[in-house]
Scaffold this motif. Structure first.
Motif, PDB file in Angstrom:
ATOM      1  N   SER A  34       0.811  -1.224   0.000  1.00  0.00           N
ATOM      2  CA  SER A  34       0.000   0.000   0.000  1.00  0.00           C
ATOM      3  C   SER A  34       0.841   1.271   0.000  1.00  0.00           C
ATOM      4  CB  SER A  34      -0.914   0.008   1.236  1.00  0.00           C
ATOM      5  OG  SER A  34      -0.156  -0.121   2.424  1.00  0.00           O
ATOM      6  N   ALA A  35       2.158   1.126  -0.049  1.00  0.00           N
ATOM      7  CA  ALA A  35       3.033   2.296   0.086  1.00  0.00           C
ATOM      8  C   ALA A  35       2.826   3.302  -1.031  1.00  0.00           C
ATOM      9  CB  ALA A  35       4.503   1.852   0.126  1.00  0.00           C
ATOM     10  N   GLN A  36       2.722   2.818  -2.271  1.00  0.00           N
ATOM     11  CA  GLN A  36       2.545   3.751  -3.386  1.00  0.00           C
ATOM     12  C   GLN A  36       1.244   4.525  -3.285  1.00  0.00           C
ATOM     13  OE1 GLN A  36       3.728   2.675  -7.470  1.00  0.00           O
ATOM     14  NE2 GLN A  36       4.304   0.680  -6.642  1.00  0.00           N
ATOM     15  N   ALA A  37       0.179   3.824  -2.891  1.00  0.00           N
ATOM     16  CA  ALA A  37      -1.116   4.491  -2.761  1.00  0.00           C
ATOM     17  C   ALA A  37      -1.084   5.553  -1.663  1.00  0.00           C
ATOM     18  CB  ALA A  37      -2.205   3.462  -2.476  1.00  0.00           C
ATOM     19  N   LEU A  38      -0.384   5.268  -0.570  1.00  0.00           N
ATOM     20  CA  LEU A  38      -0.348   6.203   0.556  1.00  0.00           C
ATOM     21  C   LEU A  38       0.604   7.369   0.297  1.00  0.00           C
ATOM     22  CD1 LEU A  38      -0.305   3.703   3.578  1.00  0.00           C
ATOM     23  CD2 LEU A  38      -2.208   5.132   2.818  1.00  0.00           C
ATOM     24  N   LEU A  39       1.752   7.070  -0.346  1.00  0.00           N
ATOM     25  CA  LEU A  39       2.786   8.104  -0.529  1.00  0.00           C
ATOM     26  C   LEU A  39       2.707   8.801  -1.874  1.00  0.00           C
ATOM     27  CD1 LEU A  39       5.793   6.191   1.090  1.00  0.00           C
ATOM     28  CD2 LEU A  39       4.341   7.938   2.124  1.00  0.00           C
ATOM     29  N   GLY A  40       1.961   8.232  -2.812  1.00  0.00           N
ATOM     30  CA  GLY A  40       1.688   8.943  -4.048  1.00  0.00           C
ATOM     31  C   GLY A  40       2.579   8.621  -5.227  1.00  0.00           C
ATOM     32  N   SER A  41       3.700   7.922  -5.006  1.00  0.00           N
ATOM     33  CA  SER A  41       4.583   7.608  -6.129  1.00  0.00           C
ATOM     34  C   SER A  41       5.502   6.466  -5.755  1.00  0.00           C
ATOM     35  CB  SER A  41       5.429   8.823  -6.526  1.00  0.00           C
ATOM     36  OG  SER A  41       6.377   9.128  -5.514  1.00  0.00           O
ATOM     37  N   LEU A  42       6.033   5.792  -6.771  1.00  0.00           N
ATOM     38  CA  LEU A  42       6.990   4.716  -6.529  1.00  0.00           C
ATOM     39  C   LEU A  42       8.264   5.255  -5.910  1.00  0.00           C
ATOM     40  CD1 LEU A  42       7.799   1.729  -6.892  1.00  0.00           C
ATOM     41  CD2 LEU A  42       8.624   2.328  -9.189  1.00  0.00           C
ATOM     42  N   ARG A  43       8.713   6.432  -6.327  1.00  0.00           N
ATOM     43  CA  ARG A  43       9.946   7.004  -5.768  1.00  0.00           C
ATOM     44  C   ARG A  43       9.820   7.219  -4.271  1.00  0.00           C
ATOM     45  NH1 ARG A  43      12.847  12.018  -8.581  1.00  0.00           N
ATOM     46  NH2 ARG A  43      13.473  10.269  -9.901  1.00  0.00           N
ATOM     47  N   ALA A  44       8.720   7.796  -3.827  1.00  0.00           N
ATOM     48  CA  ALA A  44       8.520   8.031  -2.397  1.00  0.00           C
ATOM     49  C   ALA A  44       8.468   6.707  -1.644  1.00  0.00           C
ATOM     50  CB  ALA A  44       7.238   8.825  -2.171  1.00  0.00           C
ATOM     51  N   ALA A  45       7.818   5.714  -2.245  1.00  0.00           N
ATOM     52  CA  ALA A  45       7.727   4.412  -1.594  1.00  0.00           C
ATOM     53  C   ALA A  45       9.099   3.763  -1.451  1.00  0.00           C
ATOM     54  CB  ALA A  45       6.794   3.494  -2.388  1.00  0.00           C
ATOM     55  N   LEU A  46       9.960   3.944  -2.438  1.00  0.00           N
ATOM     56  CA  LEU A  46      11.281   3.327  -2.403  1.00  0.00           C
ATOM     57  C   LEU A  46      12.225   3.989  -1.405  1.00  0.00           C
ATOM     58  CD1 LEU A  46      11.936   2.645  -6.209  1.00  0.00           C
ATOM     59  CD2 LEU A  46      11.299   0.996  -4.443  1.00  0.00           C
ATOM     60  N   LEU A  47      11.908   5.164  -0.928  1.00  0.00           N
ATOM     61  CA  LEU A  47      12.748   5.843   0.065  1.00  0.00           C
ATOM     62  C   LEU A  47      12.607   5.247   1.468  1.00  0.00           C
ATOM     63  CD1 LEU A  47      12.306   9.610  -0.938  1.00  0.00           C
ATOM     64  CD2 LEU A  47      14.438   8.289  -1.011  1.00  0.00           C
ATOM     65  N   VAL A  48      11.481   4.596   1.734  1.00  0.00           N
ATOM     66  CA  VAL A  48      11.174   4.144   3.106  1.00  0.00           C
ATOM     67  C   VAL A  48      12.226   3.192   3.669  1.00  0.00           C
ATOM     68  CG1 VAL A  48       9.494   2.885   4.512  1.00  0.00           C
ATOM     69  CG2 VAL A  48       8.711   4.564   2.828  1.00  0.00           C
ATOM     70  N   PRO A  49      12.637   2.126   2.965  1.00  0.00           N
ATOM     71  CA  PRO A  49      13.622   1.207   3.560  1.00  0.00           C
ATOM     72  C   PRO A  49      14.940   1.881   3.924  1.00  0.00           C
ATOM     73  CG  PRO A  49      12.578   0.206   1.648  1.00  0.00           C
ATOM     74  CD  PRO A  49      12.185   1.653   1.641  1.00  0.00           C
ATOM     75  N   GLY A  50      15.419   2.807   3.091  1.00  0.00           N
ATOM     76  CA  GLY A  50      16.677   3.483   3.387  1.00  0.00           C
ATOM     77  C   GLY A  50      16.614   4.272   4.679  1.00  0.00           C
ATOM     78  N   VAL A  51      15.477   4.905   4.932  1.00  0.00           N
ATOM     79  CA  VAL A  51      15.305   5.657   6.174  1.00  0.00           C
ATOM     80  C   VAL A  51      15.357   4.715   7.380  1.00  0.00           C
ATOM     81  CG1 VAL A  51      13.710   7.095   7.490  1.00  0.00           C
ATOM     82  CG2 VAL A  51      14.013   7.495   5.034  1.00  0.00           C
ATOM     83  N   LEU A  52      14.704   3.562   7.279  1.00  0.00           N
ATOM     84  CA  LEU A  52      14.701   2.602   8.386  1.00  0.00           C
ATOM     85  C   LEU A  52      16.095   2.055   8.661  1.00  0.00           C
ATOM     86  CD1 LEU A  52      11.419   0.601   7.666  1.00  0.00           C
ATOM     87  CD2 LEU A  52      11.792   2.404   9.346  1.00  0.00           C
ATOM     88  N   VAL A  53      16.879   1.802   7.605  1.00  0.00           N
ATOM     89  CA  VAL A  53      18.239   1.307   7.798  1.00  0.00           C
ATOM     90  C   VAL A  53      19.101   2.377   8.471  1.00  0.00           C
ATOM     91  CG1 VAL A  53      20.314   0.437   6.654  1.00  0.00           C
ATOM     92  CG2 VAL A  53      18.065  -0.285   5.862  1.00  0.00           C
ATOM     93  N   ALA A  54      18.876   3.637   8.131  1.00  0.00           N
ATOM     94  CA  ALA A  54      19.604   4.724   8.795  1.00  0.00           C
ATOM     95  C   ALA A  54      19.292   4.753  10.291  1.00  0.00           C
ATOM     96  CB  ALA A  54      19.249   6.058   8.142  1.00  0.00           C
ATOM     97  N   VAL A  55      18.043   4.498  10.654  1.00  0.00           N
ATOM     98  CA  VAL A  55      17.663   4.434  12.074  1.00  0.00           C
ATOM     99  C   VAL A  55      18.385   3.272  12.765  1.00  0.00           C
ATOM    100  CG1 VAL A  55      15.737   3.994  13.660  1.00  0.00           C
ATOM    101  CG2 VAL A  55      15.434   5.540  11.715  1.00  0.00           C
ATOM    102  N   ALA A  56      18.471   2.113  12.083  1.00  0.00           N
ATOM    103  CA  ALA A  56      19.185   0.967  12.649  1.00  0.00           C
ATOM    104  C   ALA A  56      20.666   1.290  12.855  1.00  0.00           C
ATOM    105  CB  ALA A  56      19.028  -0.243  11.728  1.00  0.00           C
ATOM    106  N   PHE A  57      21.259   2.026  11.915  1.00  0.00           N
ATOM    107  CA  PHE A  57      22.655   2.451  12.056  1.00  0.00           C
ATOM    108  C   PHE A  57      22.843   3.260  13.341  1.00  0.00           C
ATOM    109  CE2 PHE A  57      25.839   5.765  11.560  1.00  0.00           C
ATOM    110  CZ  PHE A  57      26.958   5.064  11.127  1.00  0.00           C
ATOM    111  N   LEU A  58      21.940   4.192  13.590  1.00  0.00           N
ATOM    112  CA  LEU A  58      22.033   5.016  14.807  1.00  0.00           C
ATOM    113  C   LEU A  58      21.850   4.169  16.061  1.00  0.00           C
ATOM    114  CD1 LEU A  58      20.039   8.174  13.657  1.00  0.00           C
ATOM    115  CD2 LEU A  58      22.519   7.946  13.922  1.00  0.00           C
TER     116      LEU A  58
END
Length: 477
Positions: free
Chosen positions: A165-189
């Motif tokens: 449901s990420a594309q429907a909620l965020l409006g585009s494939l690009r926005a949806a593809l950003l989500v995992p990178g943000v979560l990995v950055a949180v794991a790094f911290l």
């Protein structure tokens, strides 16, 4: 319990909590993209069969990266190398959102994202080091591995459900593809703040010659499989495949003569070790190689080609969610089941259950219920094996080689998945409907037969492990 043992217990428990955050992010990476693979293929303007090259490229890189990073973990510190792997994965994951206009660039970034496969061996090594002061270090390591793998599967469930449901909620494939990178950055911290480095260091150096040989061999083999995918039966493809296999043989000979090898072939030859590592390789065929074919089959329109389920990304998320939920259950059952039956029996049963699930897909794939039922069975066994294989390797590892030993299971698993992904791409392209993007029906049946067959062979291989290699309760000095 002594004071030192008490500190060790608190350290082991505390680090498991932080590392569970890392594996939660790892699970999201592994589940989030699956419902979107068809959409990613359309954005990249590639047919469904070529989706397997994403997995194949990522797994091929991880085959080289995992032993290198595991070795560096033993030499330089597991926390330090884990942070480097997290940083590389985060950058590659964020870059995917801006690479959908170029398949080669997307493929390269997707491959680099495969550094996440080194996280678990490094985490198990961190847990094992802190568990050595416990009365039963093997049980503590096994329980800790079960917890972080359970977090991985929980993340995969969340990722699969969110990915649909990420594309429907965020409006585009690009926005949806950003989500995992943000979560990995949180794991790094989380690791940067919450994990202290283990002071122990293993002597030795990195085997650069072995790393280069392994990388070249895999590049040649992957290129040969690529030619066979484009031109099934190609004489050139087979001609290149043979030198690739010869390079693997040269790699084995060189490693046997190297004092401090990247992959210790003498250790691999031990009766308690080689069956576990071979079983990990065979397990990788199904747990890593079959994700793309499952996703594309479920989304293939039966009204157009006569097979598939014709589901959208949202319903595909439900299918993946059920499968990963069964993985979670299997991982959580590892501790209590292995205490009752022993590690070897648990490994054998887990591999056999995976085989039953995939072989059931051959006759039972016409309805959503049939596919979900078969995948739930396969998931129970897969969840147990994901946690049990690295923990079993850690149990027999010498001091200073924990990350290398656990990393070998991930290397074998990734190697099996890499070759399976390439082989499945060839199978799905062979006989595919003309003028469309769907894979061939015979290719899907072949994929499930190979997954089930390799799992059954893995169960038979694990019967060879000496029962004394994994005592029910570890004996410490």
């Amino acid at each position: 319990m002594s004071s030192a043992a008490g500190v060790g217990a608190r350290g082991a428990i505390g680090v498991v909590g932080v590392l569970a955050v890392v594996e939660l992010a790892s699970g999201v990476l592994q589940g989030y993209y699956v419902p979107q693979l068809t959409d990613i293929a359309r954005a990249l303007r590639i047919p469904d069969a070529d989706v397997n090259w994403l997995e194949g490229g990522q797994l091929a890189l991880s085959v080289v990266a995992v032993p290198i990073l595991a070795k560096l973990g033993d030499l330089l510190g597991h926390r330090r190398v884990l942070l480097a792997a997290l940083a590389g994965t985060a950058l590659a994951s964020l870059g995917l959102a801006f690479a959908t206009a170029s398949f080669p660039l997307f493929l390269a970034l997707w491959a680099v994202q495969g550094l996440y496969t080194a996280w678990l061996p490094l985490e198990v090594a961190l847990i094992a080091h802190r568990a050595r002061t416990r009365p039963d270090p093997q049980a503590t390591t096994r329980a800790g591995a079960g917890v972080v793998v359970a977090a991985l599967e929980a993340g995969a469930i969340a990722g699969a459900l969110a990915g649909g449901s990420a594309q429907a909620l965020l409006g585009s494939l690009r926005a949806a593809l950003l989500v995992p990178g943000v979560l990995v950055a949180v794991a790094f911290l989380a690791v940067l703040i919450g994990v202290r480095e283990v002071p122990d260091r293993a002597p030795g150096r990195l085997d650069a010659r072995g790393a280069v040989l392994l990388g070249v061999a895999l590049a040649v083999l992957t290129g040969a499989l690529g030619l066979l995918r484009l031109q099934p039966g190609s004489a050139i493809g087979w001609a290149i495949l043979l030198p690739g296999l010869a390079l693997v043989a040269v790699f084995v000979l060189v490693e046997r003569r190297t004092p401090d090898p990247l992959v210790d072939m003498r250790v691999l030859a031990r009766p308690a070790v080689w069956p576990v590592q071979l079983a990990a390789l065979l397990f990788g065929v199904s747990v890593l190689g079959a994700q793309g074919p499952l996703s594309t089959f479920v989304r293939t329109d039966p009204a157009r080609v006569g097979y598939g389920l014709g589901l959208g990304s949202g319903m595909l998320s439900v299918v993946i969610g059920v499968y990963v939920l069964s993985l979670l259950v299997g991982a959580l059952l590892l501790g209590p089941v292995s205490r009752r039956t022993g590690t070897r029996a648990t490994l054998v049963a887990g591999s056999a259950v995976v085989g039953v699930g995939y072989l059931a897909l051959i006759p039972l794939h016409a309805t959503l219920g049939q596919v979900i039922g078969a995948m739930a069975v396969a998931g129970l066994g897969s969840g147990a094996l994901v946690a049990a294989l690295p923990a079993a390797a850690a149990a027999v590892a010498p001091i200073g080689r924990t990350a290398v030993a656990t990393g070998l299971t991930n290397t074998g698993k990734s190697l099996g998945g890499a070759f399976a992904s390439c082989a499945f791409a060839v199978a799905l392209a062979t006989g595919a409907p003309a003028g469309g993007t769907a894979g061939s029906y015979g290719g899907y049946l072949t994929t499930w037969a190979i997954c089930g067959g390799t799992a059954v062979v893995g169960a038979l291989v694990l019967l060879v492990v000496p029962a004394a290699a994994f005592p029910r309760r570890a004996v410490t000095a």
